[in-house]
Design an enzyme around this catalytic site. Structure first.
Site, PDB file in Angstrom:
ATOM      1  N   GLN A   1      58.669 -50.468  54.247  1.00  0.00           N
ATOM      2  CA  GLN A   1      58.908 -49.314  53.146  1.00  0.00           C
ATOM      3  C   GLN A   1      59.736 -50.265  51.846  1.00  0.00           C
ATOM      4  OE1 GLN A   1      57.621 -46.065  53.027  1.00  0.00           O
ATOM      5  NE2 GLN A   1      56.356 -47.501  54.663  1.00  0.00           N
TER       6      GLN A   1
ATOM      7  N   ARG B   1      62.339 -43.211  51.092  1.00  0.00           N
ATOM      8  CA  ARG B   1      62.052 -44.275  49.964  1.00  0.00           C
ATOM      9  C   ARG B   1      60.668 -44.520  50.102  1.00  0.00           C
ATOM     10  NH1 ARG B   1      64.705 -47.869  53.744  1.00  0.00           N
ATOM     11  NH2 ARG B   1      63.478 -49.712  54.211  1.00  0.00           N
TER      12      ARG B   1
ATOM     13  N   ALA C   1      58.994 -36.834  51.638  1.00  0.00           N
ATOM     14  CA  ALA C   1      58.534 -37.888  51.958  1.00  0.00           C
ATOM     15  C   ALA C   1      58.266 -39.064  50.987  1.00  0.00           C
ATOM     16  CB  ALA C   1      56.961 -37.695  52.828  1.00  0.00           C
ATOM     17  N   HIS C   2      57.885 -40.286  51.237  1.00  0.00           N
ATOM     18  CA  HIS C   2      57.757 -41.315  50.412  1.00  0.00           C
ATOM     19  C   HIS C   2      56.745 -41.149  49.582  1.00  0.00           C
ATOM     20  CE1 HIS C   2      54.816 -43.654  53.421  1.00  0.00           C
ATOM     21  NE2 HIS C   2      54.744 -42.370  53.249  1.00  0.00           N
ATOM     22  N   ASN C   3      57.157 -41.513  48.235  1.00  0.00           N
ATOM     23  CA  ASN C   3      56.539 -41.319  47.263  1.00  0.00           C
ATOM     24  C   ASN C   3      56.215 -40.164  46.472  1.00  0.00           C
ATOM     25  OD1 ASN C   3      55.302 -44.136  48.777  1.00  0.00           O
ATOM     26  ND2 ASN C   3      55.829 -44.607  46.668  1.00  0.00           N
TER      27      ASN C   3
END
Lengths: 345, 345, 345
Positions: free
Chosen positions: A202, A222, A243-245
């Site tokens: 990540q 991240r 969550a990511h993004n």
């Protein structure tokens, strides 16, 4: 409450640009509900279901809409939005815990970190390499600011906040205890040959805009390649999962236990209800409201309010209805068949 | 990203046993999305909805399926599963924070604990009696390893992880901040005579297999009598709740906010969606997938995908439909009555 | 398990006022399941689905209802509620981690705090101004007790618990790691003119009654004007969210991931299932049970069990049924139309 802070009706009217009615010298040193406030406290009427309490209130000053002025037993301030006016007035009476400038001797600060001389770093904080703690920022006890993270000016990490890595907080960001920002996104590829999971690194970060608020035990991962982003003035309650993004537009608010899956893009001025969920890669337009516990399963292109779920019932009838749900498609077909028969008669 | 780490197309092809196309000397030092990657970065195409971005990508190398090779504008690596191949390649470019070997002077380590000379114990960690921190294990700041707990070789507690008591982590386990493993299971007996609850002691522990990953603020309770168990390679996202005596089979993955109630037994290679729930004492076979926010209310004996819930709608029509749900059983009866009448005509 | 603690059948019968059957000198030093317990362990039969295991159990003593006595292979204790009796007996065999009296040298205690000489304050704890840690209270490592908070006598904060500000815990309260009590309620007013949120100060506190238990990573916000309240013997599992100004009646229990929105009032002896939710400002009578994942959308005035949701199915038929739900109102109208036609024939 610090008893030495008090304001007269006249002072409050002037400071907040509100019309005053009644004795200009009435003085309040705190706030309370209509039912509980005493003569030295200010209260407000924002929800019409409490109108009946107005006439009997002992509050020294009440903030009301013009239409309720006649029912006020004493001094009043008139506002188009009494809840908003009250919010601003009540802030005068908040006493935040003291945050002494400087670094507590028990904190562990990397030599390459840059901590402003006007910042406050509490007991047992750990600040990593190249981290930046900007002017007037306050870190309560037990905060961890990982390598390369930035805490913007006048931001406040209440206590026990963890910024893992590559996290940038803007100015005046408020983060409550137990929040974890910048942890690994949940990225896995399945290796069929080996029959096991392979973790995707990540490599992105997290950017949090100015004036955001992050609730207790909320988690924000991240990004995998690019950053997870909260624009300015985003307000997250407790135990929210981002969550990511994910990208959250400015001024959006989410209630407790909401969750947004990877790469979803939420618009500006959205309201996400408690324990609502948004699936991954979806887009929500600006000014979308999702009611509590709903699951968003497709992108939403128009502002408005959206829901899913079925209503609460006593369990006995509910069980009968729920059992029928498993045959709903069959019922619809049978209904159509009857209609067709009818029309052919 | 450390700019000194870079690889040529030829080196990557050899290392990961992939077919290379294009200039063997093309060199990359990082990864990026198709849209954002530059000439010194590697990207990938795994999801067909991004195929349109391939031709215009400026990425130095792209990992693709053979069928997409013709559309690649430059150098390419061909993989049967580009996402998996990308996951392995991207790991080359991850730079984990430095973890100095040894025990930070601010850590508090019980004299009876055994910490390997090759382990890293960060600031403010607290390690209890008879705990074991094995070779190459890394404990970031503020981790608590309770009495009798074991952290297996090369496991990593990122920061602020709590292992309460009788917790054993295998090798290469990764635990994210805020996770609590080994807390009391929620076991209560109601004392009718006294009109109050009596707590059951939670005498078991938790065993986590090799290569598991535990997300931020996830909680895993220890067993009442026997252990709560995660077999190897189980992957838990953030804010998951695993109750006492749950058993999770190898290679099962759960998305954020999923919850499993006490004594449930989840098979191997299962996929539990975000905020899905499994009631207590149920059994799920291997290779069961539960979609997001579904509630599992009975055991599942066959592999496959299972769901519950109703679809999202605008709130106005939704409210009408939801109100009708309370009468679904009556509707079904009325439908049958009409059909019976029809048949008797 | 400390092997030196053991009890004979006769001793247990007398201590817990239970009828004994079999060899009075049989001695046990621990507990186990019917299937796993050996001759030196005590077990119990509470759930009829395990009756088949009774005859083959090797347990030294089994706690049973009178009706199962004939099937016991060895010594037995007879109880009206074997689970309750077992809970009380099992507590004899629990060995809690040692908690040395006094303040660990790494703890940071404000000069104005009052810590009882019989309390235990663990490593890295931080105790604020005017906080009180009463007699026999135990604070495990990394607990934060904010300004003006009180930890009642014999309460135990297991580890890494945060009491933010104006939190009062009664006696014998047990709080698990990661819990955050007294964080800001989520109170916001929208400033239409400015187009942004204004935060309402959260001036209340939290009061937790005697004998409450608060699970790992659970969050309880403090009140906006008055206090958030848990009466005595309230039992909260992990990852529960209690918003500001909620009032929870005595002896109510909530399972993991339940959430209660602001100003809701829950009665006494309620049972709130896992991941169930209660909307704000609602009232639940005493002895209301809400099943797992249900959403309470209106006040409940009668005791009983209540549910919402639809049953789990294989995803393929579920998708068809779910799609039909969006037309349920139309189906109901069409059904009525057919019935009307029928009656007019």
């Amino acid at each position: 409450m610090n008893a030495t802070i008090s304001y007269t009706l006249a002072e409050l009217a002037e400071r907040f640009d509100l019309a005053a009615h009644g004795d200009a010298s009435v003085r309040v040193d705190g706030v309370g509900t209509l039912a509980a406030a005493g003569p030295s406290q200010l209260s407000f009427l924002a929800n019409s279901k409490y109108t009946a309490q107005l006439a009997a209130s002992r509050a020294g000053i009440v903030v009301v809409r013009a239409e309720n002025l006649a029912e006020c037993p004493g001094a009043a301030l008139v506002a188009a939005d009494p809840y908003l006016a009250y919010a601003k007035i009540a802030a005068l009476f908040e006493r935040l815990p003291a945050a002494p400038v400087g670094i507590h001797p028990s904190a562990v600060v990397a030599p390459t970190a840059r901590v402003s001389a006007s910042a406050s770093v509490g007991p047992c904080c750990v600040i990593g390499d190249d981290a930046v703690i900007d002017d007037g920022a306050v870190l309560g006890p037990h905060c961890i600011v990982g390598d390369g993270c930035t805490v913007g000016a006048h931001s406040r990490l209440v206590a026990r906040v963890t910024l893992v890595v590559r996290v940038t907080l803007g100015q005046r960001v408020l983060v409550h205890p137990g929040a974890v920002i910048g942890s690994d996104g949940f990225g896995l590829a399945f290796d069929r040959r080996g029959g096991h999971w392979i973790k995707l690194p990540q490599l992105g970060g997290v950017r949090i805009g100015d004036d955001c608020e992050i609730g207790a035990n909320t988690t924000i991962d991240r990004g995998a390649l690019e950053d997870t982003v909260l624009e300015e003035d985003v307000r997250l309650d407790n135990q929210i999962q981002i969550a990511h993004n994910v990208h959250v537009g400015a001024h959006t608010a989410m209630a407790g236990c909401a969750a947004v899956a990877g790469s979803a893009k939420i618009g500006r001025y959205c309201m996400i209800g408690g324990n609502a969920g948004v699936l991954g890669h979806l887009e929500l337009a600006d000014r979308v409201t999702i009611t509590a516990k709903s699951l968003v399963t497709h992108s939403i292109h128009e502002p408005g309010e959206y829901s899913s779920g079925v209503p609460l019932q006593e369990s006995r009838p509910w069980r009968k209805n729920a059992a029928r749900f498993k045959h709903l498609d069959a019922y619809a077909r049978r209904l159509s068949a009857l209609e067709k028969d009818k029309n052919h008669e």
